[in-house]
Design a protein around this motif. Structure first.
Motif, PDB file in Angstrom:
ATOM      1  N   MET A  77       0.847  -1.191   0.000  1.00 30.42           N
ATOM      2  CA  MET A  77       0.000   0.000   0.000  1.00 30.42           C
ATOM      3  C   MET A  77       0.886   1.244   0.000  1.00 30.42           C
ATOM      4  O   MET A  77       1.885   1.310   0.696  1.00 30.42           O
ATOM      5  CB  MET A  77      -0.897  -0.006   1.241  1.00 30.42           C
ATOM      6  CG  MET A  77      -1.887   1.151   1.287  1.00 30.42           C
ATOM      7  SD  MET A  77      -2.888   1.130   2.794  1.00 30.42           S
ATOM      8  CE  MET A  77      -3.805  -0.395   2.567  1.00 30.42           C
ATOM      9  N   SER A  78       0.543   2.250  -0.797  1.00 28.65           N
ATOM     10  CA  SER A  78       1.344   3.458  -0.890  1.00 28.65           C
ATOM     11  C   SER A  78       1.296   4.237   0.416  1.00 28.65           C
ATOM     12  O   SER A  78       0.376   4.103   1.223  1.00 28.65           O
ATOM     13  CB  SER A  78       0.838   4.341  -2.028  1.00 28.65           C
ATOM     14  OG  SER A  78      -0.452   4.830  -1.737  1.00 28.65           O
ATOM     15  N   ARG A  79       2.305   5.104   0.630  1.00 27.98           N
ATOM     16  CA  ARG A  79       2.368   5.886   1.861  1.00 27.98           C
ATOM     17  C   ARG A  79       1.172   6.826   1.987  1.00 27.98           C
ATOM     18  O   ARG A  79       0.623   7.009   3.067  1.00 27.98           O
ATOM     19  CB  ARG A  79       3.663   6.695   1.892  1.00 27.98           C
ATOM     20  CG  ARG A  79       4.915   5.846   2.139  1.00 27.98           C
ATOM     21  CD  ARG A  79       6.122   6.741   2.311  1.00 27.98           C
ATOM     22  NE  ARG A  79       7.311   5.965   2.587  1.00 27.98           N
ATOM     23  CZ  ARG A  79       8.510   6.501   2.811  1.00 27.98           C
ATOM     24  NH1 ARG A  79       8.646   7.813   2.774  1.00 27.98           N
ATOM     25  NH2 ARG A  79       9.552   5.742   3.053  1.00 27.98           N
ATOM     26  N   SER A  80       0.802   7.457   0.872  1.00 24.89           N
ATOM     27  CA  SER A  80      -0.312   8.397   0.930  1.00 24.89           C
ATOM     28  C   SER A  80      -1.608   7.702   1.311  1.00 24.89           C
ATOM     29  O   SER A  80      -2.402   8.222   2.107  1.00 24.89           O
ATOM     30  CB  SER A  80      -0.468   9.110  -0.423  1.00 24.89           C
ATOM     31  OG  SER A  80      -0.689   8.172  -1.457  1.00 24.89           O
ATOM     32  N   ARG A  81      -1.827   6.493   0.783  1.00 22.82           N
ATOM     33  CA  ARG A  81      -3.041   5.758   1.128  1.00 22.82           C
ATOM     34  C   ARG A  81      -3.019   5.334   2.589  1.00 22.82           C
ATOM     35  O   ARG A  81      -4.028   5.415   3.295  1.00 22.82           O
ATOM     36  CB  ARG A  81      -3.196   4.541   0.213  1.00 22.82           C
ATOM     37  CG  ARG A  81      -4.488   3.765   0.467  1.00 22.82           C
ATOM     38  CD  ARG A  81      -4.689   2.657  -0.537  1.00 22.82           C
ATOM     39  NE  ARG A  81      -4.847   3.171  -1.883  1.00 22.82           N
ATOM     40  CZ  ARG A  81      -5.135   2.410  -2.944  1.00 22.82           C
ATOM     41  NH1 ARG A  81      -5.285   1.114  -2.793  1.00 22.82           N
ATOM     42  NH2 ARG A  81      -5.242   2.946  -4.132  1.00 22.82           N
ATOM     43  N   GLN A  82      -1.852   4.904   3.073  1.00 20.43           N
ATOM     44  CA  GLN A  82      -1.729   4.541   4.486  1.00 20.43           C
ATOM     45  C   GLN A  82      -2.037   5.743   5.373  1.00 20.43           C
ATOM     46  O   GLN A  82      -2.703   5.614   6.402  1.00 20.43           O
ATOM     47  CB  GLN A  82      -0.308   4.038   4.766  1.00 20.43           C
ATOM     48  CG  GLN A  82      -0.006   2.664   4.191  1.00 20.43           C
ATOM     49  CD  GLN A  82       1.439   2.271   4.405  1.00 20.43           C
ATOM     50  OE1 GLN A  82       2.312   3.120   4.559  1.00 20.43           O
ATOM     51  NE2 GLN A  82       1.706   0.981   4.425  1.00 20.43           N
ATOM     52  N   GLN A  83      -1.551   6.922   4.962  1.00 19.49           N
ATOM     53  CA  GLN A  83      -1.785   8.118   5.768  1.00 19.49           C
ATOM     54  C   GLN A  83      -3.260   8.475   5.808  1.00 19.49           C
ATOM     55  O   GLN A  83      -3.792   8.830   6.866  1.00 19.49           O
ATOM     56  CB  GLN A  83      -0.975   9.291   5.217  1.00 19.49           C
ATOM     57  CG  GLN A  83      -1.092  10.548   6.070  1.00 19.49           C
ATOM     58  CD  GLN A  83      -0.298  11.696   5.515  1.00 19.49           C
ATOM     59  OE1 GLN A  83      -0.064  11.788   4.314  1.00 19.49           O
ATOM     60  NE2 GLN A  83       0.135  12.597   6.385  1.00 19.49           N
ATOM     61  N   VAL A  84      -3.943   8.392   4.668  1.00 14.57           N
ATOM     62  CA  VAL A  84      -5.374   8.706   4.632  1.00 14.57           C
ATOM     63  C   VAL A  84      -6.147   7.770   5.548  1.00 14.57           C
ATOM     64  O   VAL A  84      -6.995   8.201   6.346  1.00 14.57           O
ATOM     65  CB  VAL A  84      -5.910   8.630   3.196  1.00 14.57           C
ATOM     66  CG1 VAL A  84      -7.434   8.709   3.190  1.00 14.57           C
ATOM     67  CG2 VAL A  84      -5.329   9.755   2.340  1.00 14.57           C
ATOM     68  N   ILE A  85      -5.868   6.472   5.460  1.00 13.55           N
ATOM     69  CA  ILE A  85      -6.555   5.488   6.302  1.00 13.55           C
ATOM     70  C   ILE A  85      -6.287   5.765   7.775  1.00 13.55           C
ATOM     71  O   ILE A  85      -7.190   5.720   8.621  1.00 13.55           O
ATOM     72  CB  ILE A  85      -6.115   4.058   5.923  1.00 13.55           C
ATOM     73  CG1 ILE A  85      -6.593   3.709   4.501  1.00 13.55           C
ATOM     74  CG2 ILE A  85      -6.639   3.041   6.926  1.00 13.55           C
ATOM     75  CD1 ILE A  85      -6.064   2.397   3.979  1.00 13.55           C
ATOM     76  N   MET A  93      -5.411   8.656   9.198  1.00 15.29           N
ATOM     77  CA  MET A  93      -6.021   9.905   9.638  1.00 15.29           C
ATOM     78  C   MET A  93      -7.535   9.769   9.802  1.00 15.29           C
ATOM     79  O   MET A  93      -8.132  10.398  10.685  1.00 15.29           O
ATOM     80  CB  MET A  93      -5.672  11.025   8.653  1.00 15.29           C
ATOM     81  CG  MET A  93      -4.205  11.434   8.725  1.00 15.29           C
ATOM     82  SD  MET A  93      -3.719  12.592   7.423  1.00 15.29           S
ATOM     83  CE  MET A  93      -4.703  14.003   7.860  1.00 15.29           C
ATOM     84  N   LEU A  94      -8.157   8.951   8.967  1.00 14.69           N
ATOM     85  CA  LEU A  94      -9.593   8.711   9.119  1.00 14.69           C
ATOM     86  C   LEU A  94      -9.897   8.008  10.438  1.00 14.69           C
ATOM     87  O   LEU A  94     -10.948   8.217  11.044  1.00 14.69           O
ATOM     88  CB  LEU A  94     -10.113   7.884   7.939  1.00 14.69           C
ATOM     89  CG  LEU A  94     -10.229   8.608   6.596  1.00 14.69           C
ATOM     90  CD1 LEU A  94     -10.586   7.626   5.495  1.00 14.69           C
ATOM     91  CD2 LEU A  94     -11.274   9.721   6.668  1.00 14.69           C
TER      92      LEU A  94
END
Length: 321
Positions: A1-9, A11-12
């Protein structure tokens, strides 16, 4: 999983966690989410720009004094996260168009999720009286699936890429960064191991793609800002008229270029647009020997002088050693 996707998940999940654990130490939050305290602090600073508006009470806030001095997290003004989001018809239509655009570039399980969200949005917005279709150039679903797989699993890609401006194909290894659409085309931004730089690849020009078992590397490369569009040229946009030798033909695919003439000797005359003259000068110098400035004469003279000074310095180092 990309870093940006991990961050979004992450933060949610952070907001409801912090709402239920007010006053929790930042080190404990980091341990709970399996990251470092610095990552959590960065997430919190980003969350402070998140909300339903732009004024106090509409944006998530944190007690920065407690965070910086005591390492304690106190969340504020996040009560709206428990209320159903209300959107206008115009906002709903914008979301529908965005989802349809996303659907045109999606594949596999993503389609089910997008279709479900689309159905709910279209039902909520109702009949707007305006039908909107989003059309993208067709891409081989096998190739698109391989790219999506590599992005979702963080793996390196092997691709065969066809260059439209010349009848050539090349095999490359790339570390994928993101997919995006522009002017009806689907693009992959990736770090090219051959060029040792970020490149854009049009997916309809990718002839073959395979996700490898090698983990993609970050390369500490900043993504290009596309907020103003991929190709944006105005009357005042600086440009340089150049001759591109074969080794520099790739510039026509990565930057905004008007190709004016293709000579039989393989040298192309073209206009290259840039943000400012300094950037254009640096681009020419980075490709010394492959790009020749034709005009403006001032830039040509400056590039020649910069190259002369660099060569003189090099000669002095060699002589002294």
């Amino acid at each position: 999983m990309s870093r940006s996707r991990q961050q979004v998940i992450r933060m949610l999940a952070l907001v409801p966690y912090l709402q239920g654990n007010d006053g929790v130490p930042v080190n404990e939050v980091a341990a709970e989410f399996g990251v470092t305290p610095k990552v959590i602090r960065d997430d919190l600073r980003l969350l402070m720009y998140t909300g339903t508006g732009e004024y106090a009470g509409e944006l998530i806030d944190f007690d920065l004094t407690a965070l910086e001095r005591d390492g304690i997290v106190h969340i504020r003004d996040a009560e709206f996260m428990t209320r159903p989001l209300r959107i206008s018809a115009r906002e709903g239509i914008a979301l529908i168009v965005a989802l349809r655009t996303l659907r045109a570039s999606a594949s596999g399980p993503e389609l089910t999720v997008i279709d479900s969200a689309l159905a709910k949005l279209e039902s909520a917005v109702g009949d707007t009286g305006a039908a909107v279709d989003v059309l993208l150039d067709e891409v081989d679903p096998v190739i698109h699936g391989a790219v999506v797989q590599a992005l979702s699993t963080g793996k390196r890609l092997e691709i065969t890429y066809a260059t439209a401006t010349r009848d050539e194909q090349s095999d490359r290894e790339v570390d994928p960064r993101r997919l995006f659409t522009e002017q009806g085309k689907l693009y992959l931004e990736a770090w090219c191991l051959t060029a040792q730089d970020l490149r854009f690849f049009r997916l309809d020009r990718v002839l073959a793609a395979r996700a490898t078992e090698t983990d993609a590397e970050d390369h500490d490369a900043k993504p290009r800002d596309l907020s103003d569009g991929f190709f944006t040229v105005g009357e005042e946009t600086p440009y340089v008229l150049v001759d591109l030798h074969p080794r520099a033909h790739w510039l026509t695919e990565y930057y905004q270029v008007d190709l004016l003439e293709e000579n039989e000797d393989g040298v192309w005359r073209a206009k290259i647009y840039g943000a400012d003259w300094g950037w254009l000068r640096r681009l020419v110098l980075r490709n010394a020997g492959s790009v020749t400035v034709v005009e403006p004469q001032e830039l040509r003279a400056q590039v020649i002088e910069d190259a002369r000074v660099a060569l003189q310095a090099y000669d002095e180092v060699v002589t002294s050693s």
